[in-house]
Design a protein around this motif. Sequence first.
Motif, mmCIF file in Angstrom:
data_model
loop_
_atom_site.group_PDB
_atom_site.id
_atom_site.type_symbol
_atom_site.label_atom_id
_atom_site.label_comp_id
_atom_site.label_asym_id
_atom_site.label_seq_id
_atom_site.Cartn_x
_atom_site.Cartn_y
_atom_site.Cartn_z
ATOM 1 N N VAL A 10 1.023 40.686 56.606
ATOM 2 C CA VAL A 10 1.479 42.043 56.310
ATOM 3 C C VAL A 10 2.779 41.980 55.517
ATOM 4 C CG1 VAL A 10 2.122 44.284 57.267
ATOM 5 C CG2 VAL A 10 0.407 42.867 58.443
ATOM 6 N N LEU A 11 2.822 42.711 54.406
ATOM 7 C CA LEU A 11 4.034 42.826 53.593
ATOM 8 C C LEU A 11 4.694 44.171 53.860
ATOM 9 C CD1 LEU A 11 2.867 41.452 50.114
ATOM 10 C CD2 LEU A 11 3.570 40.189 52.165
ATOM 11 N N ILE A 12 6.004 44.153 54.086
ATOM 12 C CA ILE A 12 6.731 45.379 54.408
ATOM 13 C C ILE A 12 8.016 45.452 53.596
ATOM 14 C CG2 ILE A 12 5.813 45.474 56.768
ATOM 15 C CD1 ILE A 12 8.565 44.411 57.714
ATOM 16 N N SER A 13 8.594 46.659 53.582
ATOM 17 C CA SER A 13 9.915 46.849 52.976
ATOM 18 C C SER A 13 10.834 47.663 53.873
ATOM 19 C CB SER A 13 9.804 47.568 51.628
ATOM 20 O OG SER A 13 9.122 46.794 50.677
ATOM 21 N N GLY A 14 10.315 48.162 55.008
ATOM 22 C CA GLY A 14 11.112 49.077 55.810
ATOM 23 C C GLY A 14 10.819 49.039 57.287
ATOM 24 N N SER A 15 10.598 50.223 57.864
ATOM 25 C CA SER A 15 10.543 50.354 59.324
ATOM 26 C C SER A 15 9.298 49.751 59.952
ATOM 27 C CB SER A 15 10.654 51.828 59.713
ATOM 28 O OG SER A 15 9.543 52.554 59.215
ATOM 29 N N GLY A 16 8.217 49.658 59.193
ATOM 30 C CA GLY A 16 7.034 48.972 59.695
ATOM 31 C C GLY A 16 6.210 49.742 60.709
ATOM 32 N N THR A 17 6.108 51.066 60.559
ATOM 33 C CA THR A 17 5.312 51.824 61.531
ATOM 34 C C THR A 17 3.816 51.529 61.395
ATOM 35 O OG1 THR A 17 5.193 53.783 60.095
ATOM 36 C CG2 THR A 17 7.023 53.671 61.676
ATOM 37 N N ILE A 56 5.219 37.404 66.177
ATOM 38 C CA ILE A 56 4.549 37.141 64.906
ATOM 39 C C ILE A 56 5.546 36.472 63.972
ATOM 40 C CG2 ILE A 56 3.372 38.164 62.921
ATOM 41 C CD1 ILE A 56 2.733 40.572 64.768
ATOM 42 N N PRO A 57 5.195 35.365 63.335
ATOM 43 C CA PRO A 57 6.112 34.737 62.380
ATOM 44 C C PRO A 57 6.540 35.744 61.311
ATOM 45 C CG PRO A 57 4.267 33.289 62.842
ATOM 46 C CD PRO A 57 3.946 34.600 63.504
ATOM 47 N N ALA A 58 7.846 35.849 61.107
ATOM 48 C CA ALA A 58 8.368 36.842 60.167
ATOM 49 C C ALA A 58 9.437 36.198 59.295
ATOM 50 C CB ALA A 58 8.951 38.037 60.913
ATOM 51 N N GLU A 59 9.451 36.596 58.040
ATOM 52 C CA GLU A 59 10.451 36.051 57.127
ATOM 53 C C GLU A 59 10.856 37.095 56.101
ATOM 54 O OE1 GLU A 59 8.834 33.130 54.150
ATOM 55 O OE2 GLU A 59 7.048 33.269 55.424
ATOM 56 N N VAL A 60 12.042 36.902 55.556
ATOM 57 C CA VAL A 60 12.578 37.780 54.515
ATOM 58 C C VAL A 60 12.701 36.983 53.225
ATOM 59 C CG1 VAL A 60 14.549 39.148 53.750
ATOM 60 C CG2 VAL A 60 13.841 39.213 56.155
ATOM 61 N N ILE A 61 12.152 37.542 52.148
ATOM 62 C CA ILE A 61 12.367 36.999 50.809
ATOM 63 C C ILE A 61 13.008 38.121 50.009
ATOM 64 C CG2 ILE A 61 11.315 35.907 48.798
ATOM 65 C CD1 ILE A 61 8.956 35.120 50.561
ATOM 66 N N ASP A 62 14.299 38.065 49.889
ATOM 67 C CA ASP A 62 15.088 39.155 49.313
ATOM 68 C C ASP A 62 14.903 39.184 47.794
ATOM 69 O OD1 ASP A 62 16.977 40.972 48.459
ATOM 70 O OD2 ASP A 62 18.606 40.150 49.667
ATOM 71 N N HIS A 63 14.264 40.242 47.304
ATOM 72 C CA HIS A 63 13.959 40.304 45.868
ATOM 73 C C HIS A 63 15.216 40.395 45.004
ATOM 74 C CE1 HIS A 63 14.394 44.620 46.810
ATOM 75 N NE2 HIS A 63 14.723 44.760 45.544
ATOM 76 N N THR A 64 16.322 40.836 45.596
ATOM 77 C CA THR A 64 17.540 40.970 44.793
ATOM 78 C C THR A 64 18.158 39.610 44.447
ATOM 79 O OG1 THR A 64 19.028 41.137 46.716
ATOM 80 C CG2 THR A 64 18.020 43.176 45.915
ATOM 81 N N ALA A 71 9.636 35.717 38.886
ATOM 82 C CA ALA A 71 10.165 34.642 39.726
ATOM 83 C C ALA A 71 10.025 34.984 41.206
ATOM 84 C CB ALA A 71 11.629 34.385 39.382
ATOM 85 N N PHE A 72 10.328 36.228 41.548
ATOM 86 C CA PHE A 72 10.186 36.657 42.937
ATOM 87 C C PHE A 72 8.730 36.585 43.390
ATOM 88 C CE2 PHE A 72 9.021 40.185 45.778
ATOM 89 C CZ PHE A 72 9.721 39.803 46.916
ATOM 90 N N ASP A 73 7.831 37.123 42.579
ATOM 91 C CA ASP A 73 6.419 37.164 42.968
ATOM 92 C C ASP A 73 5.819 35.773 43.097
ATOM 93 O OD1 ASP A 73 6.392 39.862 43.225
ATOM 94 O OD2 ASP A 73 4.894 40.258 41.670
ATOM 95 N N GLU A 74 6.310 34.823 42.343
ATOM 96 C CA GLU A 74 5.815 33.453 42.465
ATOM 97 C C GLU A 74 6.189 32.865 43.826
ATOM 98 O OE1 GLU A 74 4.028 29.791 41.796
ATOM 99 O OE2 GLU A 74 3.731 31.762 40.880
ATOM 100 N N VAL A 75 7.408 33.098 44.248
ATOM 101 C CA VAL A 75 7.833 32.614 45.564
ATOM 102 C C VAL A 75 7.081 33.365 46.668
ATOM 103 C CG1 VAL A 75 9.797 32.486 47.162
ATOM 104 C CG2 VAL A 75 10.085 31.854 44.760
ATOM 105 N N LEU A 76 6.900 34.662 46.486
ATOM 106 C CA LEU A 76 6.151 35.448 47.467
ATOM 107 C C LEU A 76 4.712 34.964 47.560
ATOM 108 C CD1 LEU A 76 5.912 37.805 49.440
ATOM 109 C CD2 LEU A 76 5.503 39.314 47.480
#
Length: 221
Positions: A10-17, A56-64, A71-76
């Motif tokens: 699951v890809l998220i950007s916020g609260s994750g409802t 659940i394994p969770a990680e942050v890949i900060d696009h900024t 470059a960001f999408d390749e790492v994602l």
Amino acid sequence: MTTTLCRTVVLISGSGTNLQALIDGAARQELPIDLVGVISNRPGVAGIERAQKADIPAEVIDHTQFESREAFDEVLREAIQAYAPDLVVLAGYMRIMTPALVGAFAGKMLNIHPSLLPKYPGLHTHRRALENQDTHHGSSVHLVTEELDGGPVIAQSVIKIDADDTEVTLADKTKKAEHTLYPEVVKWFANGQLSFVQGTVILDGRSLASPIQLTEDIDIA
């Protein structure tokens, strides 16, 4: 039908409802999915806490921190592929994806958009529905393609717009309806009922001529 759990990222950007709706459905064994990973493009969001609470394994890949979208999408892409997913679910993921990223998961990436597509792609959907004096609004689950909010629509939640609705109340009603709609479509995919052949939605062995519509009577009180 399959008895093997569908490996889901699951890809998220916020609260994750919507993520929480999937977590709850899986915990109740209503969804035959294994939530193998959650990735956020923004640090410090509540969705990451929801994932961690559910182990659940969770990680942050900060696009900024990247010099370009590519470059960001390749790492994602590499991060998603490390989980070997059967399904990638965009749940409030607020990034436009490059064709390379979309292509890497063609036919197994879903998104939910807060409008009755093809109406109102993009942002501010609730405001636009009210400004146009629509009588109904809702959300659409669609296959992700290179066209923004333009992939084949699988199912929609349809809610009535009341005379006293504001942008806030309409957003609340729409979000609550999503928590029923999105898990249902994910379940179809995980069960093997839903597939895509050359951009055509196949549900229960038949081509879907128009989106499945679920009518919701939402009380936000």
